[in-house]
Design an enzyme around this catalytic site. Structure first.
Site, PDB file in Angstrom:
ATOM      1  N   ASP A 145      38.127  13.638   9.442  1.00  0.00           N
ATOM      2  CA  ASP A 145      37.120  13.694   8.400  1.00  0.00           C
ATOM      3  C   ASP A 145      37.796  13.119   7.142  1.00  0.00           C
ATOM      4  OD1 ASP A 145      34.777  14.751   6.979  1.00  0.00           O
ATOM      5  OD2 ASP A 145      36.185  16.202   6.156  1.00  0.00           O
ATOM      6  N   LEU A 146      37.019  12.711   6.174  1.00  0.00           N
ATOM      7  CA  LEU A 146      37.628  12.096   4.978  1.00  0.00           C
ATOM      8  C   LEU A 146      37.669  13.068   3.786  1.00  0.00           C
ATOM      9  CD1 LEU A 146      38.763   9.594   3.512  1.00  0.00           C
ATOM     10  CD2 LEU A 146      36.400   8.898   3.060  1.00  0.00           C
ATOM     11  N   ASP A 147      36.471  13.352   3.276  1.00  0.00           N
ATOM     12  CA  ASP A 147      36.401  14.161   2.047  1.00  0.00           C
ATOM     13  C   ASP A 147      36.911  15.577   2.314  1.00  0.00           C
ATOM     14  OD1 ASP A 147      35.074  12.123   0.504  1.00  0.00           O
ATOM     15  OD2 ASP A 147      33.298  12.523   1.701  1.00  0.00           O
ATOM     16  N   THR A 171      38.270  14.200  -2.618  1.00  0.00           N
ATOM     17  CA  THR A 171      36.970  13.733  -3.117  1.00  0.00           C
ATOM     18  C   THR A 171      35.870  14.777  -2.986  1.00  0.00           C
ATOM     19  OG1 THR A 171      36.815  12.688  -0.968  1.00  0.00           O
ATOM     20  CG2 THR A 171      37.232  11.234  -2.828  1.00  0.00           C
ATOM     21  N   LYS A 229      29.869  21.398   1.696  1.00  0.00           N
ATOM     22  CA  LYS A 229      30.958  20.640   2.328  1.00  0.00           C
ATOM     23  C   LYS A 229      30.514  20.011   3.628  1.00  0.00           C
ATOM     24  CE  LYS A 229      35.179  22.931   0.847  1.00  0.00           C
ATOM     25  NZ  LYS A 229      36.233  23.848   1.326  1.00  0.00           N
ATOM     26  N   GLY A 230      30.735  18.715   3.773  1.00  0.00           N
ATOM     27  CA  GLY A 230      30.493  18.038   5.040  1.00  0.00           C
ATOM     28  C   GLY A 230      29.038  17.717   5.327  1.00  0.00           C
ATOM     29  N   ARG A 234      23.987  13.432   2.724  1.00  0.00           N
ATOM     30  CA  ARG A 234      23.416  13.410   1.371  1.00  0.00           C
ATOM     31  C   ARG A 234      22.083  14.145   1.252  1.00  0.00           C
ATOM     32  NH1 ARG A 234      23.317   7.556  -0.753  1.00  0.00           N
ATOM     33  NH2 ARG A 234      25.405   7.631   0.176  1.00  0.00           N
ATOM     34  N   SER A 258      33.565  10.440   9.173  1.00  0.00           N
ATOM     35  CA  SER A 258      33.085  10.984   7.895  1.00  0.00           C
ATOM     36  C   SER A 258      31.578  10.809   7.788  1.00  0.00           C
ATOM     37  CB  SER A 258      33.756  10.237   6.735  1.00  0.00           C
ATOM     38  OG  SER A 258      33.113  10.551   5.517  1.00  0.00           O
ATOM     39  N   ALA A 259      30.928  11.804   7.203  1.00  0.00           N
ATOM     40  CA  ALA A 259      29.478  11.707   6.959  1.00  0.00           C
ATOM     41  C   ALA A 259      29.176  10.775   5.794  1.00  0.00           C
ATOM     42  CB  ALA A 259      28.924  13.097   6.659  1.00  0.00           C
ATOM     43  N   SER A 260      30.207  10.378   5.081  1.00  0.00           N
ATOM     44  CA  SER A 260      29.966   9.645   3.828  1.00  0.00           C
ATOM     45  C   SER A 260      29.711   8.156   4.024  1.00  0.00           C
ATOM     46  CB  SER A 260      31.154   9.825   2.886  1.00  0.00           C
ATOM     47  OG  SER A 260      30.931   9.067   1.713  1.00  0.00           O
ATOM     48  N   ASN A 285      29.997   6.246   1.676  1.00  0.00           N
ATOM     49  CA  ASN A 285      30.953   5.633   0.741  1.00  0.00           C
ATOM     50  C   ASN A 285      32.373   5.633   1.303  1.00  0.00           C
ATOM     51  OD1 ASN A 285      29.253   5.204  -1.765  1.00  0.00           O
ATOM     52  ND2 ASN A 285      28.852   7.371  -1.387  1.00  0.00           N
ATOM     53  N   LYS A 319      26.586  16.042  11.112  1.00  0.00           N
ATOM     54  CA  LYS A 319      27.307  17.266  11.458  1.00  0.00           C
ATOM     55  C   LYS A 319      26.373  18.432  11.106  1.00  0.00           C
ATOM     56  CE  LYS A 319      31.508  14.892   9.924  1.00  0.00           C
ATOM     57  NZ  LYS A 319      32.599  14.810   8.932  1.00  0.00           N
ATOM     58  N   GLU A 354      39.083  18.725  10.156  1.00  0.00           N
ATOM     59  CA  GLU A 354      37.886  18.977   9.335  1.00  0.00           C
ATOM     60  C   GLU A 354      38.137  20.069   8.304  1.00  0.00           C
ATOM     61  OE1 GLU A 354      34.891  18.666   8.272  1.00  0.00           O
ATOM     62  OE2 GLU A 354      34.085  17.042   9.456  1.00  0.00           O
ATOM     63  N   ASP A 355      37.485  19.930   7.139  1.00  0.00           N
ATOM     64  CA  ASP A 355      37.573  20.983   6.123  1.00  0.00           C
ATOM     65  C   ASP A 355      36.276  21.779   6.015  1.00  0.00           C
ATOM     66  OD1 ASP A 355      36.159  18.759   4.959  1.00  0.00           O
ATOM     67  OD2 ASP A 355      36.360  19.772   3.020  1.00  0.00           O
TER      68      ASP A 355
HETATM   69  P1  B16 Z   1      27.747  10.258   0.817  1.00  0.00           P
HETATM   70  P2  B16 Z   1      33.043  14.028   5.000  1.00  0.00           P
HETATM   71  C1  B16 Z   1      30.894  14.154   3.455  1.00  0.00           C
HETATM   72  O1  B16 Z   1      32.057  13.510   3.845  1.00  0.00           O
HETATM   73  C2  B16 Z   1      31.148  15.046   2.261  1.00  0.00           C
HETATM   74  O2  B16 Z   1      31.973  16.140   2.620  1.00  0.00           O
HETATM   75  C3  B16 Z   1      29.851  15.571   1.730  1.00  0.00           C
HETATM   76  O3  B16 Z   1      30.086  16.342   0.570  1.00  0.00           O
HETATM   77  C4  B16 Z   1      28.914  14.398   1.409  1.00  0.00           C
HETATM   78  O4  B16 Z   1      27.673  14.876   0.957  1.00  0.00           O
HETATM   79  C5  B16 Z   1      28.738  13.552   2.663  1.00  0.00           C
HETATM   80  O5  B16 Z   1      30.002  13.100   3.114  1.00  0.00           O
HETATM   81  C6  B16 Z   1      27.848  12.345   2.418  1.00  0.00           C
HETATM   82  O6  B16 Z   1      28.496  11.499   1.530  1.00  0.00           O
HETATM   83  O7  B16 Z   1      26.741  10.833  -0.101  1.00  0.00           O
HETATM   84  O8  B16 Z   1      28.883   9.548   0.143  1.00  0.00           O
HETATM   85  O9  B16 Z   1      27.132   9.449   1.926  1.00  0.00           O
HETATM   86  O10 B16 Z   1      33.545  15.354   4.551  1.00  0.00           O
HETATM   87  O11 B16 Z   1      32.204  14.067   6.265  1.00  0.00           O
HETATM   88  O12 B16 Z   1      34.113  12.978   5.023  1.00  0.00           O
HETATM   89 MG    MG Z   2      34.993  16.984   4.648  1.00  0.00          MG
END
Ligand code: B16
Ligand code: MG
Length: 223
Positions: free
Chosen positions: A9-11, A17, A45-46, A49, A114-116, A118, A144, A168-169
């Site tokens: 996982d990233l964030d 972040t 967390k995780g 959006r 990562s769910a992000s 970005n 997730k 994972e966090d």
């Molecule tokens: P974005 P991860 C997740 O990343 C974040 O933990 C979570 O806070 C965020 O809302 C989600 O990504 C979506 O991110 O808005 O940048 O697409 O923890 O899965 O690496």
């Molecule tokens: Mg995370």
């Protein structure tokens, strides 16, 4: 068991972040005059959006149209993107750079789950993109706690899920790993919230990769 790949996982695991996502959501919540409950930070967390926005809106969620929700999510993303512009390698979490370098040196393949949306920008800012063989696309996977993104990462690495160790966090993220066909979950953070994980470490500094991967290296050496 001989583990052959690592999925991150990233964030909140590799990058500091999670606090930036929270800061961006707090700004949106303040503008909407929504309360910030004690467990809101942990619950976010995780989450992807739009699911995060539902948490922020709480019981008022039905008062917003789909269009308004998309606008609010875009606003949060603009705040977040502004915050990540200042990221650099010093924003790697403790032990993250060392663990990635160790795995890379031992030729253990590494994937991102990562769910992000970005994530690629964050990897570049942290100067760790080159470590990743595969970056699972969150837009192609159910969010997730569904296991899809971790299964997609394993598939991208061409390693069976039960031979992957995933980090994972977030509670939702640990649930996703545990549902991913025998994948091993390393919870990074507090024992209270991550008790579903197979192992829990306070930070990646406390994770000894030799305990999980060295036998894989020896097996590979002799085969
Ligand atoms: P974005 P991860 C997740 O990343 C974040 O933990 C979570 O806070 C965020 O809302 C989600 O990504 C979506 O991110 O808005 O940048 O697409 O923890 O899965 O690496
Ligand atoms: Mg995370």
């Amino acid at each position: 068991m001989i583990y052959r790949a690592a999925i991150f996982d990233l964030d909140g695991v590799l990058a500091d972040t999670a606090r930036l996502h929270l800061a961006a959501w707090r700004q949106v919540a303040q503008e909407l005059k929504r309360p910030w409950a004690e467990d809101t930070s942990e619950n976010l967390k995780g989450l992807e959006r739009m699911a995060s926005l539902e948490v922020i809106l709480g019981e008022e969620r039905d008062q917003f149209s789909d269009r308004e929700k998309i606008d609010l999510a875009n606003t949060k993303n603009r705040y977040y993107q502004k915050l990540i512009r200042s990221l650099s390698p010093i924003d790697l979490l403790p032990g993250a750079g060392e663990l990635l370098a160790w795995l890379h040196e031992k030729q253990i393949p590494i994937a991102l789950a990562s769910a992000s949306k970005n994530a690629q920008a964050v990897l570049q800012a942290l100067e760790i993109s080159h470590y990743f063989s595969t970056i699972a696309d969150p837009e192609q996977s159910a969010p997730k706690p569904c296991p899809d993104i971790f299964l997609a990462a394993a598939k991208g690495l061409q390693v069976e899920p039960e031979l992957c160790v995933a980090f994972e966090d977030a509670v939702a993220g640990v649930s996703a790993i545990k549902a991913a066909q025998g994948m091993i979950a390393i919870g990074v953070g507090s024992e209270n919230s991550l008790r579903n994980a197979d192992y829990i470490v306070c930070s990646l500094e406390d994770f000894n990769p030799r305990d999980f991967f060295l036998s894989a290296i020896r097996a590979a050496d002799v085969s």
